[in-house]
Design a protein around this motif. Structure first.
Motif, short mmCIF file in Angstrom:
data_model
loop_
_atom_site.label_atom_id
_atom_site.label_comp_id
_atom_site.label_asym_id
_atom_site.label_seq_id
_atom_site.Cartn_x
_atom_site.Cartn_y
_atom_site.Cartn_z
N TYR A 251 1.01 -1.34 -0.02
CA TYR A 251 0.11 0.03 -0.01
C TYR A 251 0.98 1.22 0.04
O TYR A 251 1.80 1.42 0.80
CB TYR A 251 -0.97 0.09 1.31
N SER B 220 -9.12 -8.05 -10.05
CA SER B 220 -9.25 -8.35 -8.63
C SER B 220 -10.12 -6.97 -8.40
O SER B 220 -9.69 -6.00 -8.67
CB SER B 220 -8.00 -8.23 -7.73
N ARG C 83 -14.62 -5.95 -1.64
CA ARG C 83 -14.62 -5.13 -0.38
C ARG C 83 -14.50 -3.66 -0.57
O ARG C 83 -14.51 -3.05 0.37
CB ARG C 83 -13.56 -5.78 0.54
N GLY D 263 -10.71 -13.53 -6.25
CA GLY D 263 -12.08 -13.26 -5.96
C GLY D 263 -13.00 -14.15 -6.22
O GLY D 263 -12.98 -14.62 -7.27
N ARG E 176 -13.70 -20.45 -5.06
CA ARG E 176 -14.27 -21.40 -4.01
C ARG E 176 -14.05 -22.77 -3.97
O ARG E 176 -14.45 -23.80 -3.17
CB ARG E 176 -15.59 -21.07 -3.47
C1 LIG Z 1 -9.85 -9.70 5.67
C2 LIG Z 1 -9.44 -9.42 4.54
C3 LIG Z 1 -8.30 -8.51 4.36
C4 LIG Z 1 -7.59 -7.90 3.19
N1 LIG Z 1 -6.50 -7.34 3.22
C5 LIG Z 1 -5.87 -6.75 1.87
C6 LIG Z 1 -4.58 -6.16 2.03
O1 LIG Z 1 -4.30 -5.94 3.21
N2 LIG Z 1 -4.34 -5.87 0.94
C7 LIG Z 1 -4.67 -6.26 -0.44
O2 LIG Z 1 -4.47 -5.88 -1.52
N3 LIG Z 1 -6.12 -6.99 -0.44
C8 LIG Z 1 -6.45 -7.42 0.53
N4 LIG Z 1 -7.69 -8.07 0.70
C9 LIG Z 1 -8.26 -8.58 -0.54
C10 LIG Z 1 -7.33 -9.85 -1.00
O3 LIG Z 1 -6.18 -9.75 -1.33
C11 LIG Z 1 -8.23 -10.35 -2.11
O4 LIG Z 1 -8.15 -9.52 -3.20
C12 LIG Z 1 -9.49 -11.13 -1.95
O5 LIG Z 1 -9.61 -11.41 -0.70
C13 LIG Z 1 -9.91 -12.31 -2.90
O6 LIG Z 1 -11.12 -12.78 -2.54
P1 LIG Z 1 -11.47 -13.97 -2.11
O7 LIG Z 1 -11.29 -13.55 -0.66
O8 LIG Z 1 -12.78 -14.11 -2.50
O9 LIG Z 1 -10.52 -15.11 -2.56
C14 LIG Z 1 -8.32 -8.48 1.93
C15 LIG Z 1 -9.44 -9.12 1.91
C16 LIG Z 1 -9.77 -9.73 3.11
C17 LIG Z 1 -11.18 -10.74 3.18
#
Ligand SMILES: Cc1cc2nc3c(=O)[nH]c(=O)nc-3n(C[C@H](O)[C@H](O)[C@H](O)COP(=O)(O)O)c2cc1C
Length: 296
Positions: free
Chosen positions: A55, A183, A188, A217, A220
């Motif tokens: 980041y 992604s 989120r 993303g 599953r």
């Molecule tokens: C709890 C949580 C924390 C995450 N923190 C980060 C992060 O710090 N940096 C980032 O690039 N993506 C972050 N992500 C996104 C993930 O890197 C990733 O893109 C995403 O979880 C993929 O989807 P999936 O959980 O359905 O496999 C986070 C996702 C979750 C669920």
């Protein structure tokens, strides 16, 4: 912040990844330091590269020490997240703000969230609409020769995470990115974003094999891995499934999740006539997930 999910957090997840010969991308926001995570990889003797997710600070120079640490420790790529100039509107987080328990802190960036345990984290503060100024600064930082800047300060490969449009994939190539990750941050960030599997085909068509296209993303099932590869992804990454395995049974739980995905992928491949992963293509997909294709 994987220790919030269970066990030894990032240490357990990296142990599972290294033991299984999988790559792992460590978040800037990890509770375990990037050095400790890499030492797990080295102890196991895995030859699979680990990557470091970055980041950016709004002033690029402030990111240099972290980048240098990651490179010196042996991370092979910087994964620059480009979809988070500010946090999305996370209603659940508003209702119960994320607070790290005392004693836990973000080891890479040295923020002691435990100290003010009655206050929401700065992540929560970022959700405030007033932080649009911060968002503008980050966006300017990313747009303002960032790739050149990162190249100047590191020899690591550079991967852009959070590409969702073919136009942006072409810009990534133009600016010299080594790969992109399709992604939407696990859904989120922007709640109206399309799914990544929907965005993938157009991006693959634009990229034309010039750089690897990775997808994350919503993976599953092994059949999701298959679908993504059939639509042109070079490989996929998983986020939450690893955390569920971790919560269930630490490092072994993560391995269990990966084993399930692998079995499901193998079965889907066999049932659709793909002998090896390189046989996975649109034709093999027609034999297995045609129904899904029509929805994309
Ligand atoms: C709890 C949580 C924390 C995450 N923190 C980060 C992060 O710090 N940096 C980032 O690039 N993506 C972050 N992500 C996104 C993930 O890197 C990733 O893109 C995403 O979880 C993929 O989807 P999936 O959980 O359905 O496999 C986070 C996702 C979750 C669920």
């Amino acid at each position: 912040m994987q220790r919030l999910a269970g066990g030894d957090g990032e240490t357990d997840v990296s142990r599972a990844a290294a033991s299984m010969g999988l790559s792992l991308t460590l978040s800037s926001n990890s509770i375990t330091s990037l050095e400790d995570v890499m030492s797990v990889n080295q102890q196991i003797g895995s030859r699979t590269p680990f990557w470091f997710q970055l980041y950016l600070a709004s002033k690029l120079e402030l990111s240099i020490p972290l980048i240098k640490r990651a490179e010196a420790t042996g991370y092979k790529a910087l994964v620059l997240t480009v979809d988070t100039p500010m946090l999305g509107n996370r209603i659940n987080d508003r209702q119960s703000p994320l607070i790290l328990p005392p004693g836990l802190q973000l080891a890479n960036i040295g923020k002691d969230y435990g100290k003010k345990s009655d206050k929401p984290t700065s992540n929560r503060t970022l959700m405030d609409a007033r932080s649009a100024r911060h968002a503008r600064e980050i966006r300017r930082a990313i747009g303002d020769g960032t790739i050149g800047f990162l190249r100047e300060h590191s020899k690591m490969k550079l991967i852009l995470k959070g590409v969702m449009a073919p136009e942006d994939a072409l810009l990534a190539i133009e600016y010299g990115a080594d790969a992109i990750i399709v992604s939407n941050h696990g859904g989120r960030q922007l709640d109206c974003a399309p799914s990544t599997i929907q965005a993938l085909p157009e991006i693959v068509a634009a990229v034309k094999g010039r750089i690897p296209v990775i997808l994350d993303g919503g993976v599953r099932r092994g059949s999701d891995v298959f679908t993504a590869m059939a639509l042109g992804a070079d490989f996929v990454m998983v986020g939450r499934p690893a955390l569920w395995g971790l919560a269930h049974n630490g490092s072994e739980g993560v391995e269990t999740v990966i084993n399930i995905l692998e079995r499901e992928l193998s079965r889907t491949m066999s049932l659709s006539g793909a002998v090896g992963v390189h046989d996975i293509c649109r034709a093999s997909m027609r034999r297995s997930v045609e129904g899904r294709l029509s929805k994309i």
